[in-house]
Design a protein around this motif. Sequence first.
Motif, PDB file in Angstrom:
ATOM      1  N   LEU A  14     105.871  51.576 140.974  1.00 47.72           N
ATOM      2  CA  LEU A  14     104.546  51.247 140.421  1.00 47.72           C
ATOM      3  C   LEU A  14     103.778  50.301 141.345  1.00 47.72           C
ATOM      4  CD1 LEU A  14     105.284  50.856 136.614  1.00 47.72           C
ATOM      5  CD2 LEU A  14     103.858  52.574 137.718  1.00 47.72           C
ATOM      6  N   SER A  15     104.479  49.382 142.001  1.00 48.32           N
ATOM      7  CA  SER A  15     103.819  48.476 142.950  1.00 48.32           C
ATOM      8  C   SER A  15     103.251  49.252 144.131  1.00 48.32           C
ATOM      9  CB  SER A  15     104.799  47.421 143.454  1.00 48.32           C
ATOM     10  OG  SER A  15     105.164  46.557 142.426  1.00 48.32           O
ATOM     11  N   VAL A  16     104.012  50.207 144.639  1.00 55.42           N
ATOM     12  CA  VAL A  16     103.545  51.026 145.763  1.00 55.42           C
ATOM     13  C   VAL A  16     102.358  51.877 145.327  1.00 55.42           C
ATOM     14  CG1 VAL A  16     104.193  52.943 147.285  1.00 55.42           C
ATOM     15  CG2 VAL A  16     105.763  51.028 146.941  1.00 55.42           C
ATOM     16  N   THR A  17     102.425  52.465 144.146  1.00 54.37           N
ATOM     17  CA  THR A  17     101.322  53.271 143.630  1.00 54.37           C
ATOM     18  C   THR A  17     100.080  52.413 143.429  1.00 54.37           C
ATOM     19  OG1 THR A  17     102.872  54.758 142.526  1.00 54.37           O
ATOM     20  CG2 THR A  17     100.600  54.791 141.744  1.00 54.37           C
ATOM     21  N   GLY A  18     100.248  51.200 142.889  1.00 50.58           N
ATOM     22  CA  GLY A  18      99.121  50.289 142.705  1.00 50.58           C
ATOM     23  C   GLY A  18      98.476  49.913 144.031  1.00 50.58           C
ATOM     24  N   ASN A  19      99.292  49.687 145.055  1.00 55.57           N
ATOM     25  CA  ASN A  19      98.768  49.379 146.386  1.00 55.57           C
ATOM     26  C   ASN A  19      97.983  50.568 146.939  1.00 55.57           C
ATOM     27  OD1 ASN A  19      98.609  47.676 148.801  1.00 55.57           O
ATOM     28  ND2 ASN A  19      99.884  49.260 149.707  1.00 55.57           N
ATOM     29  N   ASN A  20      98.492  51.774 146.738  1.00 56.19           N
ATOM     30  CA  ASN A  20      97.781  52.970 147.195  1.00 56.19           C
ATOM     31  C   ASN A  20      96.424  53.105 146.509  1.00 56.19           C
ATOM     32  OD1 ASN A  20      99.873  53.704 148.904  1.00 56.19           O
ATOM     33  ND2 ASN A  20     100.784  55.120 147.439  1.00 56.19           N
ATOM     34  N   ILE A  21      96.376  52.847 145.217  1.00 57.42           N
ATOM     35  CA  ILE A  21      95.117  52.954 144.474  1.00 57.42           C
ATOM     36  C   ILE A  21      94.146  51.859 144.907  1.00 57.42           C
ATOM     37  CG2 ILE A  21      94.074  52.738 142.177  1.00 57.42           C
ATOM     38  CD1 ILE A  21      96.677  54.079 141.096  1.00 57.42           C
ATOM     39  N   ALA A  22      94.646  50.637 145.068  1.00 52.31           N
ATOM     40  CA  ALA A  22      93.782  49.517 145.453  1.00 52.31           C
ATOM     41  C   ALA A  22      93.153  49.722 146.824  1.00 52.31           C
ATOM     42  CB  ALA A  22      94.574  48.217 145.437  1.00 52.31           C
TER      43      ALA A  22
END
Length: 179
Positions: A17-25
């Motif tokens: 989820l942290s990696v996905t959040g970084n991708n979205i940000a």
Amino acid sequence: MSFNTALSGLRAANQDLSVTGNNIANASTTGFKESRTEFGDVYANSILGTGSRTPGSGVLVNAIAQQFSQGNINITNNSLDLAINGNGFFVLNNQGSTTYTRAGAFQLDNSGYIVTASGDRLQGYKADASGVILSGAPQDMQIQTANINPNATTKVSLNLQLDSTSVPPGVATHSRPRS
């Protein structure tokens, strides 16, 4: 054992989820390359190392891998904005340290050097007066911003292909007196 297995799954899901959040940000950040979480299976082993290596003891994050697939190339109004189509990086000079980026948003500083928004200078190879690239170490790219004396055009070459089915004009519509 089952509690540790479930806990390892929660830890791995949290990292994903942290990696996905970084991708979205960073989705709209120039030159950003997304990351992907890669998981691995945890194997059980005895204290003496003689037991069977049975899968199913949990999960862990093996790596967070950068994805270098081709992104979108957008047109901008800045003539110094560059894009890389395919593999590669722009080489930058960050106060003596070499860094790399795929973000091609460049501008000129007060001395005429091509720089990033943070002031890193774009590196490249110099060319001679006829446009031949010179070998050697890359150098900071600088554009002359002072007025340059104009040079008169002395020769123009054109390659044309005329349509053979066209009817030639009967009378010249524009002529230039010969000198």
